[in-house]
Enzyme design. Structure first.
Site, PDB file in Angstrom:
ATOM      1  N   ARG A  38      -1.652  -0.504  12.487  1.00  0.00           N
ATOM      2  CA  ARG A  38      -1.492  -0.444  11.023  1.00  0.00           C
ATOM      3  C   ARG A  38      -2.328   0.675  10.399  1.00  0.00           C
ATOM      4  O   ARG A  38      -2.768   0.565   9.260  1.00  0.00           O
ATOM      5  CB  ARG A  38      -1.839  -1.783  10.366  1.00  0.00           C
ATOM      6  CG  ARG A  38      -0.880  -2.907  10.731  1.00  0.00           C
ATOM      7  CD  ARG A  38      -1.161  -4.145   9.910  1.00  0.00           C
ATOM      8  NE  ARG A  38      -0.391  -5.279  10.408  1.00  0.00           N
ATOM      9  CZ  ARG A  38      -0.796  -6.541  10.366  1.00  0.00           C
ATOM     10  NH1 ARG A  38      -1.965  -6.842   9.838  1.00  0.00           N
ATOM     11  NH2 ARG A  38      -0.044  -7.519  10.826  1.00  0.00           N
ATOM     12  N   ARG A  42      -1.133   0.245   3.999  1.00  0.00           N
ATOM     13  CA  ARG A  42      -1.644  -0.041   2.663  1.00  0.00           C
ATOM     14  C   ARG A  42      -3.104   0.323   2.443  1.00  0.00           C
ATOM     15  O   ARG A  42      -3.567   0.346   1.304  1.00  0.00           O
ATOM     16  CB  ARG A  42      -1.443  -1.530   2.344  1.00  0.00           C
ATOM     17  CG  ARG A  42       0.029  -1.895   2.159  1.00  0.00           C
ATOM     18  CD  ARG A  42       0.211  -3.406   2.069  1.00  0.00           C
ATOM     19  NE  ARG A  42      -0.055  -4.043   3.357  1.00  0.00           N
ATOM     20  CZ  ARG A  42      -0.070  -5.362   3.536  1.00  0.00           C
ATOM     21  NH1 ARG A  42       0.147  -6.164   2.512  1.00  0.00           N
ATOM     22  NH2 ARG A  42      -0.301  -5.869   4.734  1.00  0.00           N
ATOM     23  N   ARG A  51       5.170   5.142  -1.184  1.00  0.00           N
ATOM     24  CA  ARG A  51       5.994   3.943  -1.074  1.00  0.00           C
ATOM     25  C   ARG A  51       6.315   3.314  -2.429  1.00  0.00           C
ATOM     26  O   ARG A  51       7.087   2.347  -2.501  1.00  0.00           O
ATOM     27  CB  ARG A  51       5.258   2.879  -0.228  1.00  0.00           C
ATOM     28  CG  ARG A  51       5.499   2.884   1.262  1.00  0.00           C
ATOM     29  CD  ARG A  51       6.816   2.278   1.705  1.00  0.00           C
ATOM     30  NE  ARG A  51       7.229   1.097   0.974  1.00  0.00           N
ATOM     31  CZ  ARG A  51       6.806  -0.142   1.198  1.00  0.00           C
ATOM     32  NH1 ARG A  51       5.928  -0.378   2.153  1.00  0.00           N
ATOM     33  NH2 ARG A  51       7.263  -1.151   0.486  1.00  0.00           N
ATOM     34  N   ASP A  87       9.010  -1.476  11.297  1.00  0.00           N
ATOM     35  CA  ASP A  87       8.691  -2.898  11.276  1.00  0.00           C
ATOM     36  C   ASP A  87       9.418  -3.549  12.440  1.00  0.00           C
ATOM     37  O   ASP A  87      10.498  -3.074  12.847  1.00  0.00           O
ATOM     38  CB  ASP A  87       9.118  -3.540   9.956  1.00  0.00           C
ATOM     39  CG  ASP A  87       8.603  -4.969   9.826  1.00  0.00           C
ATOM     40  OD1 ASP A  87       7.503  -5.157   9.292  1.00  0.00           O
ATOM     41  OD2 ASP A  87       9.293  -5.901  10.293  1.00  0.00           O
ATOM     42  N   TYR A 162      10.517 -15.573  14.489  1.00  0.00           N
ATOM     43  CA  TYR A 162      10.981 -15.246  13.139  1.00  0.00           C
ATOM     44  C   TYR A 162      12.407 -15.734  12.929  1.00  0.00           C
ATOM     45  O   TYR A 162      12.745 -16.313  11.883  1.00  0.00           O
ATOM     46  CB  TYR A 162      10.930 -13.736  12.902  1.00  0.00           C
ATOM     47  CG  TYR A 162       9.603 -13.228  12.409  1.00  0.00           C
ATOM     48  CD1 TYR A 162       9.131 -13.561  11.143  1.00  0.00           C
ATOM     49  CD2 TYR A 162       8.818 -12.398  13.198  1.00  0.00           C
ATOM     50  CE1 TYR A 162       7.915 -13.092  10.679  1.00  0.00           C
ATOM     51  CE2 TYR A 162       7.592 -11.922  12.744  1.00  0.00           C
ATOM     52  CZ  TYR A 162       7.145 -12.273  11.482  1.00  0.00           C
ATOM     53  OH  TYR A 162       5.940 -11.808  11.024  1.00  0.00           O
TER      54      TYR A 162
END
Length: 355
Positions: A38, A42, A51, A87, A162
């Site tokens: 990551r 962010r 973004r 992702d 998921y």
């Protein structure tokens, strides 16, 4: 093919002798290479700016955005490898599943996979389904030069979780109910996902990725006996499918200290270790013939420079006898991490381990 060979029919690429790939191949390195899970995300103001107003899945399908976001931490931090910005649900979206990544929640699947009839929705992935990946990696390798690009995918167990749960879960009750209650359906689901995952990794490698990482983010929810019986063969199938390319294959999961032996057996060349197990103990569990990746606790980065350096030395000292070591965090960079702390960490590891 061994990872000590260059890809068949090709001369060694510009990245072949990079510190990152040398460490993955367990060869001597000029310094311990560093990258962060990551690292593109962010924690970077430039990421948030680019973004702004763009949904997550859309950003993963725009080669211009993927290229810019992937390059941002390389420019800022001087890391030894880039990781492709995407992702784990991208290949599932690409084959037509109705899912979205909801802010503050994560991937949400409109119609969970619960029955044998649902398997029909999991068709094969073709390169045409993810042509934007090929385009983005072409742009990236041109920009990165001698810095390797890591491709990645979600492991079959995490993807299955998921799909069966319909979104993130703390208990995995539906996924485990299928695994225990209908093992044949579970096995077929994971086998189908292994094929999709392998196809997705092949696209990335053929486009120019120098290594790949399989994220089994949720595997730590499993007992070792269940992992061996119900999960390991699907991950092994993915690793086997890309073995012929000769690129290093990395395997990582969170909370997988009890699974490290089995994760090594599944076929990776490099085993990622979270912060719960010291690297020297992890090496004992994984066994010889594998490099290790990790494993600074990401929360240490909030503690100040002196504490970061102290804990980093502990990781490096624990890794001193390893055959190969790639420095990383024990999980992903947290969104509120100070980017300057990451830049200083890269410099510290490089300086401390310079040979």
């Amino acid at each position: 093919m061994s990872v000590n060979e260059s890809p068949a029919g090709r001369q060694p690429t510009a990245t072949y002798d990079s510190p990152f790939l040398k460490a993955c191949r367990r060869e001597p390195v000029p310094h311990t290479p560093v990258w962060f899970m990551r690292q593109a995300g962010r924690s970077l103001p430039e990421y948030r700016k680019v973004r702004e107003g763009v949904p997550m899945l859309e950003s993963c399908m725009r080669p211009d955005l993927v290229t810019e976001i992937t390059l941002q931490p390389v420019r800022r931090h001087g890391v030894d490898a880039a990781i492709y910005f995407s992702d784990i649900v991208v290949p599932l979206k690409a084959i037509g599943l109705d899912l979205d990544i909801k802010p503050g929640v994560g991937p949400v699947v409109e119609q969970p996979i619960r029955t044998r009839a649902d398997l029909a929705r999991l068709r094969d992935l073709t390169p045409e389904d993810v042509s934007y990946v090929t385009e983005a990696i072409g742009l990236l390798t041109g920009e990165l030069g001698s810095t390797p690009l890591i491709g990645f995918a979600g492991a079959p167990f995490t993807l299955a979780s998921y799909l069966v749960e319909g979104g993130p879960s703390r208990t995995y009750e539906n996924a485990k109910a299928m695994m225990y209650g209908d093992p044949e359906l579970w096995a077929d689901l994971l086998d189908r996902l292994a094929d999709i995952t392998a196809a997705f990794l092949k696209v990335q490698i053929e486009a120019g990725a120098s290594a790949v990482q399989l994220f089994d983010s949720w595997a730590g929810a499993l007992a070792p006996s269940d992992y061996r019986r119900s999960v390991m063969s699907a991950s092994a199938k993915v690793f086997d499918a890309v073995a012929g390319y000769g690129v290093p294959r990395i395997h990582f999961g969170v909370g997988t200290g009890e699974l490290l032996t089995l994760m090594g057996e599944a076929g990776a060349d490099v085993v990622g270790v979270d912060w719960r197990v010291p690297l020297d103990e992890a090496a004992r569990r994984v066994g010889p013939g594998k490099a290790l990746q990790g494993n600074l606790d990401p929360t240490v980065l909030f503690a100040g420079r002196e504490a970061v350096e102290t804990k980093t030395r502990e990781v490096l000292d624990s890794a001193a006898g390893l055959e190969g070591h790639v420095f990383n965090l024990g999980h992903g960079v947290m969104p509120s991490t100070d980017p300057d702390a990451l830049t200083r960490l890269v410099e510290y590891v490089h300086t401390r381990t310079a040979r």
